[in-house]
Enzyme design. Structure first.
Site, PDB file in Angstrom:
ATOM      1  N   HIS A  38       0.835  -1.212   0.000  1.00  9.76           N
ATOM      2  CA  HIS A  38       0.000   0.000   0.000  1.00  9.76           C
ATOM      3  C   HIS A  38       0.868   1.260   0.000  1.00  9.76           C
ATOM      4  O   HIS A  38       0.602   2.219  -0.727  1.00  9.76           O
ATOM      5  CB  HIS A  38      -0.865   0.060   1.269  1.00  9.76           C
ATOM      6  CG  HIS A  38      -2.118  -0.751   1.208  1.00  9.76           C
ATOM      7  ND1 HIS A  38      -2.260  -1.936   1.878  1.00  9.76           N
ATOM      8  CD2 HIS A  38      -3.299  -0.534   0.582  1.00  9.76           C
ATOM      9  CE1 HIS A  38      -3.474  -2.414   1.671  1.00  9.76           C
ATOM     10  NE2 HIS A  38      -4.127  -1.589   0.893  1.00  9.76           N
ATOM     11  N   LYS A 104      -9.189  -8.970   8.663  1.00 13.89           N
ATOM     12  CA  LYS A 104      -9.822  -9.342   9.922  1.00 13.89           C
ATOM     13  C   LYS A 104      -9.842  -8.152  10.875  1.00 13.89           C
ATOM     14  O   LYS A 104      -9.024  -7.233  10.769  1.00 13.89           O
ATOM     15  CB  LYS A 104      -9.131 -10.549  10.534  1.00 13.89           C
ATOM     16  CG  LYS A 104      -7.654 -10.363  10.829  1.00 13.89           C
ATOM     17  CD  LYS A 104      -7.383 -10.223  12.285  1.00 13.89           C
ATOM     18  CE  LYS A 104      -5.895 -10.321  12.581  1.00 13.89           C
ATOM     19  NZ  LYS A 104      -5.570  -9.841  13.933  1.00 13.89           N
TER      20      LYS A 104
END
Lengths: 194, 297
Positions: A38, A104
């Protein structure tokens, strides 16, 4: 709560059908992404070397074994905490056409508006259930940015990937927002009783 | 160049075994706690999360795979007997080499990076990694080693507050509850909440980490502290965060507290979370090099 089966890459129309709390199973292709990859795209301004239109991004850094032919075999593939990467949500939808982000632990509320605007969802997976998740990965088809190992970009082909919950839908709803709001109300009462 | 002794090799082999074993085979007390949680949970997503966790533990066993992909940062607890015939400097070398060997041979994902440059250091070892805690035992000639590969999702949910004495026990409870509600689904609940109270700032966090490495549901021998464990355990499960933060009855499997006496003006409280995949494995190494695995301490 509805149950769905989706194949990725997919379209905005399919994503708009999903509602927070629904259960989803996924087939097709998913892309593994993580902190370093990212940062390379958004903070270092380097274009990703693959098309992300309609993509399913999974927050992961796998355990793999490199083969003699240069490819990789999956050993243990699981999912990391998504919240660290929330600030990239808008760019992924607006600039690259990503349709689903999976990980998650949930994404904070700042992901709700970009997901509504750009037609994206957040899928919550069972963190730590990596042995099971690995059996749902048929093949590692491509690995980009190998020098970031294990935080490369990974292209996986999956079958029966899940269970996944629609944690945030494209209509402004978030399971995590609702659970946290309720928990904070309960907490207030608990603290008042101490 | 120093030549490793036979005993050093034994400790290295034990460390390599413990690291991989901990990652693959979670302890029975934890399996029981997870099964109990599945029996207790009434929310639909919570129930499904716990069933998926139980299935995952089963699949890891069948496939001889890791339970969770996060091979963690390798943390070892050593209890060294006064007469154990290998110096701690060599024990550290053995733990370092064992961790590295396990990572290469399995192979395991390497997580260790330089903390400023973020460059991966290679094989789950690096400057001051693995992390080793030492305890020394007078009048004994053995060595106990416990390996706790600590995942980052739960380690990131670590918190310290220097409460003041006037905050009392209520202040401790408040901080623990605030921390766990604020963590939501991030640390892979339901896990073990480790709490360290007293001592100093650094020691409180050390104690919180010791607390998560205890067998699930063991109680602090001090009755006052054990009572606080029970109370916090119940209150934490009233918050409704639930399995993976999707809502439900089971937010934590347990709350463990370790304590130390402290300064009259201090009231430190530290929280260290351990995810549901609370990996740990232990070995006892005798002075003659005999190794016994799974000896809890």
């Amino acid at each position: 709560m509805a149950e769905h089966r989706l194949t990725f890459p997919t379209t905005e129309e399919e994503i708009r059908k999903l509602r927070a709390g629904d259960l989803v199973t996924v087939d097709g292709h998913i892309i593994g992404i993580r902190d370093r990859s990212h940062i390379r795209i958004f903070d270092e301004g380097i274009e990703p070397p693959l098309d992300l239109v309609g993509a399913f991004l999974l927050h992961t850094a796998p355990n793999v074994r490199k083969r003699d032919d240069g490819g990789y075999d999956p050993l243990c593939i699981g999912t990391t905490t998504s919240a660290r990467m929330v600030r990239f949500t808008e760019g992924l939808g607006r600039d690259y056409g990503v349709r689903a982000i999976a990980g998650k632990g949930g994404l904070p509320d700042e992901a709700i508006e970009p997901m509504r605007e750009h037609g994206m969802v957040y899928f919550a997976i069972v963190g730590g259930a990596a042995a099971l998740e690995t059996t749902q990965i048929e093949e590692i088809e491509e690995v980009y940015w190998e020098e970031l190992m294990p935080e490369c970009l990974w292209k996986f082909r999956v079958k029966d990937f899940g269970p996944l919950w629609v944690g945030i839908d494209s209509h402004g709803n978030s399971m995590f927002h609702d659970v946290n709001e309720a928990a904070n109300k309960r907490l207030e009462k608990i603290l008042a009783g101490l | 160049m120093a030549v490793a002794t036979d005993l050093q090799k034994v400790v290295e082999d034990a460390a390599a075994h413990l690291y991989v074993w901990a990652l693959k085979d979670i302890p029975q007390d934890l399996r029981d706690a997870l099964a109990d949680a599945a029996d207790t949970e009434t929310s639909v997503p919570g129930q499904r999360v716990l069933q998926t966790i139980l299935r995952n533990v089963q699949v890891a066993e069948e496939e001889r795979n890791l339970v969770c992909q996060d091979t963690g940062i390798a943390v070892y607890y050593c209890r060294v007997g006064e007469h154990f015939p290998l110096h701690p400097a060599r024990i550290y070398e053995a733990l370092y080499n064992g961790t590295e060997r396990a990572t290469v041979e399995h192979p395991l994902r390497s997580n260790t990076v330089h903390t400023v440059t973020r460059e991966n250091t290679g094989q789950n070892v690096g400057y001051r990694v693995p992390i080793v805690h030492w305890d020394f035992v007078a009048g004994w000639d053995g060595l106990d080693v416990k390996c706790v590969p600590k995942g980052s999702g739960s380690e990131n949910m670590s918190f310290l507050k220097m409460c003041v004495p006037a905050d009392g026990v209520a202040g401790i409870k408040r901080f623990v509850l605030d921390s766990i509600v604020g963590s939501g689904g991030k640390p892979c609940p339901p896990g073990i909440v480790g709490v360290g109270i007293g001592g100093s700032a650094d020691y409180a966090m050390h104690l919180a980490k010791e607390a998560i490495a205890r067998p699930v549901g063991t109680r602090n021998p001090d009755p006052e502290v054990a009572k606080l464990e029970e109370e916090l355990f119940e209150l934490l499960n009233e918050t409704g965060i639930g399995p993976m933060g999707l809502g439900g009855d089971v937010t934590v499997l347990q709350c463990h507290i370790e304590h130390a006496d402290t300064h009259m003006t201090l009231n430190p409280v530290a929280v260290n979370y351990q995810c549901w995949a609370a990996r740990r494995a232990s070995a006892h190494i005798a002075a003659d090099g005999t190794v016994e695995m799974d000896r809890e301490f």
